[in-house]
Structures are given as structure tokens and as C-alpha cells.
Scaffold this motif. Structure first.
Motif, PDB file in Angstrom:
ATOM      1  N   ILE A  20       0.844  -1.205   0.000  1.00 13.77           N
ATOM      2  CA  ILE A  20       0.000   0.000   0.000  1.00 13.77           C
ATOM      3  C   ILE A  20       0.874   1.248   0.000  1.00 13.77           C
ATOM      4  N   ARG A  21       1.972   1.204   0.740  1.00 13.19           N
ATOM      5  CA  ARG A  21       2.889   2.352   0.781  1.00 13.19           C
ATOM      6  C   ARG A  21       3.453   2.646  -0.603  1.00 13.19           C
ATOM      7  N   LEU A  26       2.894   6.289  -5.835  1.00 10.89           N
ATOM      8  CA  LEU A  26       2.943   6.303  -7.295  1.00 10.89           C
ATOM      9  C   LEU A  26       2.690   7.688  -7.888  1.00 10.89           C
ATOM     10  N   ASP A  27       1.968   8.529  -7.161  1.00  9.13           N
ATOM     11  CA  ASP A  27       1.703   9.884  -7.663  1.00  9.13           C
ATOM     12  C   ASP A  27       2.795  10.868  -7.252  1.00  9.13           C
ATOM     13  N   LEU A  34      -6.728   7.872   1.690  1.00  2.64           N
ATOM     14  CA  LEU A  34      -7.174   6.512   1.996  1.00  2.64           C
ATOM     15  C   LEU A  34      -6.006   5.521   2.047  1.00  2.64           C
ATOM     16  N   ALA A  35      -5.100   5.608   1.072  1.00  5.56           N
ATOM     17  CA  ALA A  35      -3.974   4.667   1.058  1.00  5.56           C
ATOM     18  C   ALA A  35      -3.091   4.864   2.292  1.00  5.56           C
ATOM     19  N   TRP A  36      -2.818   6.112   2.647  1.00  5.68           N
ATOM     20  CA  TRP A  36      -2.013   6.420   3.834  1.00  5.68           C
ATOM     21  C   TRP A  36      -2.636   5.783   5.071  1.00  5.68           C
ATOM     22  N   THR A  37      -3.920   6.031   5.250  1.00  6.69           N
ATOM     23  CA  THR A  37      -4.614   5.533   6.449  1.00  6.69           C
ATOM     24  C   THR A  37      -4.701   4.011   6.440  1.00  6.69           C
ATOM     25  N   ASP A  97      -2.788  18.241   2.733  1.00  4.37           N
ATOM     26  CA  ASP A  97      -1.805  17.779   1.758  1.00  4.37           C
ATOM     27  C   ASP A  97      -0.509  17.395   2.472  1.00  4.37           C
ATOM     28  N   ARG A  98       0.464  16.967   1.686  1.00  4.95           N
ATOM     29  CA  ARG A  98       1.735  16.505   2.250  1.00  4.95           C
ATOM     30  C   ARG A  98       2.478  17.634   2.965  1.00  4.95           C
TER      31      ARG A  98
END
Length: 194
Positions: A20-21, A26-27, A34-37, A97-98
């Protein structure tokens, strides 16, 4: 959960986190979203499984002083890592955001003691405890002699490149799967393996 399942579930959940990480990045940016969580929740679940594996390995190693200390060190490290991952999830929820995540992480890590306990020092206890238990199991011939080397590879690969976490999880699964079969053997002596 069945203690035997923890030996298989822990590596599989670490693998899920690693995959998942990779997908999350990929972006070009990791988190929030969602992927982070989801990835962080998978790793938290893995940490819960590791507590069970540490306790079972302590039992298999003979519940002596060294195995008690190793399991305790590993569990303290698990708590530090769990705290880190909970912080990551909360920061992800609070950030748009990041860049916003970076600001929050800087504030949190600026709190005296947090960086050492949760990021730079405490988590290493998890790895030290885990490796110490596996080495003890090899010394008493409960696992094959090469098992500690596979566990060490699993522990070192993320320091080389975090994208290698899934590969490390495969090594850990190969190491832990035989231990799952030993959990039910409470009082029976286990034959030596080499």
C-alpha cells in the motif's frame, strides 16, 4: 485471535503495509488519504500480532530471564511504533496535503522526548527484541539456524529502501511460518532442527 495465526498474520500485514505504501507513492507523494490511512492501519494490526508472537517466542525459548527481557524490550518497541503510526494517522486526517503533514510532524517531533521515544530510539527496541527472541530460539534449536538471518534481512531491508518492505515481509513469513506449528506444542519436547 489464535496465537498460531499471529505468526502468519504479522508478516502478511507488514507486506500489505509495504505494498500500500508503494501504491500510495505512485503519484509522487505519500499521504494524506485513503492509502495512507489503510496502510498505517495494516501496520498497526501487524504490531498487535507481533505482541502475541513475542509472548509465544518467549514461551518457546523457555521463559528464562533472557527471553523475558527480550520479549519486554520487543513489546516496549511495539508500543513506540504503535504511537508513531497513530500519530501518522492523526496527522493524515488533520492535513489537507503533504506539506501540511510536514508542518504537523515538525511540531510533534519538536516536543521534548517525542523524537527519541517515538521516532529515533523507541522503535529500535521492537527490532532488537524480535531478533533477540529468534536468536534464542535458534540457540535452543526451536528454529533452523538460518532463521535469524532471514529475520535480520527483514529488519535491515527497509533501512536500505522502504520499498523493500514487502520483500522483507516474505523473509519474515518464511521465518515465522514454522513457529506457528509449534504454538500448540505446549509441553511436548520439540525435536532439534538444523
Amino acid at each position: 485471535m489464535n496465537p498460531r495465526s499471529a505468526f502468519v498474520a504479522a508478516p502478511l500485514l507488514v507486506m500489505a503495509y509495504g505494498v500500500i505504501r508503494i501504491l500510495d507513492g505512485l503519484d509522487g507523494s505519500r499521504g494524506p488519504g485513503l492509502a495512507w490511512t489503510t496502510g498505517h492501519l495494516a501496520f498497526l494490526a501487524a504490531l498487535a500480532m507481533f505482541v502475541s508472537t513475542f509472548l509465544q517466542m518467549r514461551r518457546m525459548a523457555g521463559r528464562n530471564t533472557l527471553s523475558n527481557v527480550s520479549a519486554t524490550v520487543g513489546i516496549i518497541g511495539t508500543l513506540a511504533l504503535s504511537t508513531q503510526f497513530v500519530i501518522d494517522i492523526v496527522v493524515g486526517f488533520l492535513s489537507a496535503d503533504r506539506a501540511g503533514m510536514g508542518i504537523l510532524f515538525d511540531r510533534i517531533q519538536a516536543v521534548p522526548g517525542v523524537s527519541v521515544a517515538v521516532y529515533d530510539g523507541g522503535p529500535f527496541l521492537f527490532y532488537i527484541g524480535q531478533l533477540a527472541l529468534v536468536v534464542q530460539l535458534a540457540a535452543v534449536r526451536r528454529v533452523k539456524v538460518w532463521t535469524p538471518f532471514l529475520v535480520l534481512l527483514d529488519l535491515l531491508l527497509p533501512f536500505v529502501d522502504k520499498d523493500l518492505i514487502p520483500l522483507g515481509a516474505v523473509f519474515l513469513l518464511v521465518s515465522f511460518a514454522p513457529l506457528a506449528g509449534q504454538v500448540s506444542r505446549t509441553a511436548e519436547p520439540v525435536p532439534a532442527v538444523v
